[in-house]
Scaffold this motif. Structure first.
Motif, PDB file in Angstrom:
ATOM      1  N   UNK A   1     -27.246 -51.844 -32.591  1.00 53.74           N
ATOM      2  CA  UNK A   1     -26.445 -53.050 -32.355  1.00 53.74           C
ATOM      3  C   UNK A   1     -27.026 -53.876 -31.214  1.00 53.74           C
ATOM      4  N   UNK A   2     -27.420 -53.193 -30.160  1.00 55.52           N
ATOM      5  CA  UNK A   2     -28.003 -53.904 -29.024  1.00 55.52           C
ATOM      6  C   UNK A   2     -29.247 -54.667 -29.427  1.00 55.52           C
ATOM      7  N   UNK A   3     -30.123 -54.013 -30.180  1.00 57.78           N
ATOM      8  CA  UNK A   3     -31.359 -54.672 -30.610  1.00 57.78           C
ATOM      9  C   UNK A   3     -31.086 -55.789 -31.616  1.00 57.78           C
ATOM     10  N   UNK A   4     -30.106 -55.580 -32.495  1.00 61.10           N
ATOM     11  CA  UNK A   4     -29.769 -56.614 -33.480  1.00 61.10           C
ATOM     12  C   UNK A   4     -29.263 -57.882 -32.801  1.00 61.10           C
ATOM     13  N   UNK A   5     -28.493 -57.709 -31.726  1.00 62.12           N
ATOM     14  CA  UNK A   5     -27.981 -58.873 -30.996  1.00 62.12           C
ATOM     15  C   UNK A   5     -29.073 -59.494 -30.135  1.00 62.12           C
ATOM     16  N   UNK A   6     -29.826 -58.667 -29.419  1.00 66.13           N
ATOM     17  CA  UNK A   6     -30.855 -59.189 -28.517  1.00 66.13           C
ATOM     18  C   UNK A   6     -31.974 -59.916 -29.251  1.00 66.13           C
ATOM     19  N   UNK A   7     -32.163 -59.592 -30.525  1.00 64.24           N
ATOM     20  CA  UNK A   7     -33.205 -60.263 -31.311  1.00 64.24           C
ATOM     21  C   UNK A   7     -32.954 -61.768 -31.396  1.00 64.24           C
ATOM     22  N   UNK A   8     -31.709 -62.177 -31.172  1.00 59.40           N
ATOM     23  CA  UNK A   8     -31.365 -63.600 -31.259  1.00 59.40           C
ATOM     24  C   UNK A   8     -31.481 -64.322 -29.916  1.00 59.40           C
ATOM     25  N   UNK A   9     -31.785 -63.589 -28.863  1.00 62.61           N
ATOM     26  CA  UNK A   9     -31.875 -64.201 -27.536  1.00 62.61           C
ATOM     27  C   UNK A   9     -33.100 -65.110 -27.425  1.00 62.61           C
ATOM     28  N   UNK A  10     -33.056 -66.011 -26.467  1.00 64.13           N
ATOM     29  CA  UNK A  10     -34.203 -66.890 -26.219  1.00 64.13           C
ATOM     30  C   UNK A  10     -35.344 -66.086 -25.605  1.00 64.13           C
ATOM     31  N   UNK A  11     -36.541 -66.647 -25.651  1.00 68.20           N
ATOM     32  CA  UNK A  11     -37.698 -65.961 -25.072  1.00 68.20           C
ATOM     33  C   UNK A  11     -37.495 -65.709 -23.580  1.00 68.20           C
ATOM     34  N   UNK A  12     -36.874 -66.656 -22.919  1.00 63.74           N
ATOM     35  CA  UNK A  12     -36.623 -66.508 -21.482  1.00 63.74           C
ATOM     36  C   UNK A  12     -35.661 -65.356 -21.222  1.00 63.74           C
ATOM     37  N   UNK A  13     -34.623 -65.247 -22.036  1.00 64.79           N
ATOM     38  CA  UNK A  13     -33.661 -64.155 -21.875  1.00 64.79           C
ATOM     39  C   UNK A  13     -34.303 -62.806 -22.177  1.00 64.79           C
ATOM     40  N   UNK A  14     -35.161 -62.776 -23.192  1.00 67.95           N
ATOM     41  CA  UNK A  14     -35.868 -61.530 -23.521  1.00 67.95           C
ATOM     42  C   UNK A  14     -36.832 -61.156 -22.404  1.00 67.95           C
ATOM     43  N   UNK A  15     -37.507 -62.143 -21.823  1.00 69.28           N
ATOM     44  CA  UNK A  15     -38.404 -61.895 -20.686  1.00 69.28           C
ATOM     45  C   UNK A  15     -37.643 -61.234 -19.534  1.00 69.28           C
ATOM     46  N   UNK A  16     -36.470 -61.781 -19.222  1.00 74.46           N
ATOM     47  CA  UNK A  16     -35.657 -61.242 -18.127  1.00 74.46           C
ATOM     48  C   UNK A  16     -35.223 -59.811 -18.426  1.00 74.46           C
ATOM     49  N   UNK A  17     -34.826 -59.570 -19.674  1.00 71.57           N
ATOM     50  CA  UNK A  17     -34.390 -58.228 -20.057  1.00 71.57           C
ATOM     51  C   UNK A  17     -35.549 -57.245 -19.957  1.00 71.57           C
ATOM     52  N   UNK A  18     -36.717 -57.649 -20.417  1.00 69.70           N
ATOM     53  CA  UNK A  18     -37.877 -56.752 -20.393  1.00 69.70           C
ATOM     54  C   UNK A  18     -38.333 -56.459 -18.967  1.00 69.70           C
ATOM     55  N   UNK A  19     -38.224 -57.435 -18.083  1.00 75.64           N
ATOM     56  CA  UNK A  19     -38.549 -57.192 -16.671  1.00 75.64           C
ATOM     57  C   UNK A  19     -37.599 -56.156 -16.087  1.00 75.64           C
ATOM     58  N   UNK A  20     -36.321 -56.276 -16.439  1.00 73.34           N
ATOM     59  CA  UNK A  20     -35.341 -55.290 -15.981  1.00 73.34           C
ATOM     60  C   UNK A  20     -35.661 -53.919 -16.573  1.00 73.34           C
ATOM     61  N   UNK A  21     -36.031 -53.883 -17.860  1.00 70.75           N
ATOM     62  CA  UNK A  21     -36.359 -52.607 -18.514  1.00 70.75           C
ATOM     63  C   UNK A  21     -37.455 -51.863 -17.790  1.00 70.75           C
ATOM     64  N   UNK A  22     -38.497 -52.591 -17.407  1.00 70.00           N
ATOM     65  CA  UNK A  22     -39.634 -51.954 -16.732  1.00 70.00           C
ATOM     66  C   UNK A  22     -39.216 -51.270 -15.438  1.00 70.00           C
ATOM     67  N   UNK A  23     -38.177 -51.803 -14.798  1.00 70.57           N
ATOM     68  CA  UNK A  23     -37.728 -51.248 -13.513  1.00 70.57           C
ATOM     69  C   UNK A  23     -36.647 -50.185 -13.674  1.00 70.57           C
ATOM     70  N   UNK A  24     -35.725 -50.413 -14.627  1.00 69.31           N
ATOM     71  CA  UNK A  24     -34.494 -49.633 -14.630  1.00 69.31           C
ATOM     72  C   UNK A  24     -34.244 -48.747 -15.855  1.00 69.31           C
ATOM     73  N   UNK A  25     -34.847 -49.063 -16.990  1.00 68.17           N
ATOM     74  CA  UNK A  25     -34.505 -48.344 -18.226  1.00 68.17           C
ATOM     75  C   UNK A  25     -34.844 -46.857 -18.125  1.00 68.17           C
ATOM     76  N   UNK A  26     -33.907 -46.033 -18.561  1.00 66.98           N
ATOM     77  CA  UNK A  26     -34.083 -44.580 -18.520  1.00 66.98           C
ATOM     78  C   UNK A  26     -33.998 -44.009 -19.932  1.00 66.98           C
ATOM     79  N   UNK A  27     -34.860 -43.032 -20.277  1.00 69.86           N
ATOM     80  CA  UNK A  27     -34.783 -42.429 -21.616  1.00 69.86           C
ATOM     81  C   UNK A  27     -33.539 -41.573 -21.771  1.00 69.86           C
ATOM     82  N   UNK A  28     -32.881 -41.718 -22.910  1.00 71.27           N
ATOM     83  CA  UNK A  28     -31.704 -40.907 -23.213  1.00 71.27           C
ATOM     84  C   UNK A  28     -32.069 -39.739 -24.120  1.00 71.27           C
ATOM     85  N   UNK A  29     -33.143 -39.908 -24.898  1.00 71.94           N
ATOM     86  CA  UNK A  29     -33.706 -38.844 -25.725  1.00 71.94           C
ATOM     87  C   UNK A  29     -35.223 -38.997 -25.666  1.00 71.94           C
TER      88      UNK A  29
END
Length: 257
Positions: free
Chosen positions: A141-169
């Motif tokens: 669901x998260x990916x299905x919704x985020x696919x509609x975000x603007x490039x700028x919003x995706x850039x911001x999310x990916x920058x956050x991912x590089x710093x904060x995202x943690x593996x759950x599996x």
């Protein structure tokens, strides 16, 4: 309202937002570290929230959890949601067809918020709850919704991912380049997949829900054990997309493509 009062409210909200589906219990020390705030500030806020029953404290472990007043507020919000009310018959219809767990979710900052859920007797236990949250990068669901975000919003999310995202599996995607590829594919295909990324052995397919302004406002997903979901992949994807499209029409969406 005085600036100090506004700051106090914002700090209280920051504390409450730490309580997610993946982290339901916090000690004072852990909150201080997570929020990078002075211990006295966090203690004062937590004490107030506990006194007002927005949080409760375990008398033995001294840790904090969500309290009854916050749960009551969340229930009230959920019960008034037009999206949830309109979508419910379609979710139940989808559940009757695929005989797996169905979720309706919206994007809330970097998480998804589970607005509704339908389970069936055939389904294995899926650890999602109405009113809970989960990292958007690990869910269909998260990916299905985020696919509609603007490039700028995706850039911001990916920058956050590089710093904060943690593996759950072992399969959780935390690499921003891979996430960009996932979102690009979801945009083209009209659905996204969680391949055991939030829970081992569980596969989910999610499709976006549009409103009358042609904007993606939610997503519908079907979740089940890997062996069944792979065997019935074509059915699952077709039906979850049909259900999401039906909900979109109820919201006034007209496909102009």
């Amino acid at each position: 309202m005085a600036r100090e009062q506004i700051s106090s409210i914002l700090r209280a909200l920051q504390i409450l937002e730490c309580f997610t589906d993946n982290k339901t219990e916090w000690t004072l020390k852990a909150l201080v570290k997570q929020l990078d705030m002075p211990t006295t500030t966090v203690f004062r806020q937590v004490s107030t929230l506990t006194a007002q029953q927005y949080l409760i404290q375990d008398p033995v472990r001294k840790s904090y959890q969500v309290g009854p007043r916050l749960m009551l507020l969340a229930t009230s919000i959920l019960s008034q949601s037009d999206l949830r009310r309109l979508a419910r018959p379609e979710l139940e219809h989808l559940s009757d067809i695929v005989q797996e767990t169905i979720n309706l979710s919206v994007l809330l900052e970097r998480d998804i918020f589970y607005l509704d859920k339908v389970e069936t007797r055939r389904s294995i236990v899926c650890n999602t709850r109405i009113g809970s949250r989960a990292p958007a990068y690990a869910t269909s669901c998260g990916k299905a919704i985020m696919a509609s975000l603007s490039e700028e919003e995706i850039d911001c999310f990916c920058l956050w991912m590089e710093r904060e995202a943690q593996p759950l599996t072992e399969r959780t995607i935390t690499n921003s380049a891979r996430m960009r590829k996932e979102l690009a594919e979801a945009r083209i295909k009209g659905y996204a997949m969680d391949d055991g990324e939030i829970e081992t052995g569980l596969i989910c397919y999610g499709a976006p829900v549009y409103d009358m302004n042609q904007k993606v406002v939610a997503a519908v997903s079907v979740s089940g054990p890997e062996y069944r979901m792979r065997a019935e992949q074509e059915l699952m994807i077709r039906e979850v997309r049909k259900a999401a499209a039906a909900v979109s029409r109820l919201l006034g969406y007209t496909d102009t493509r």
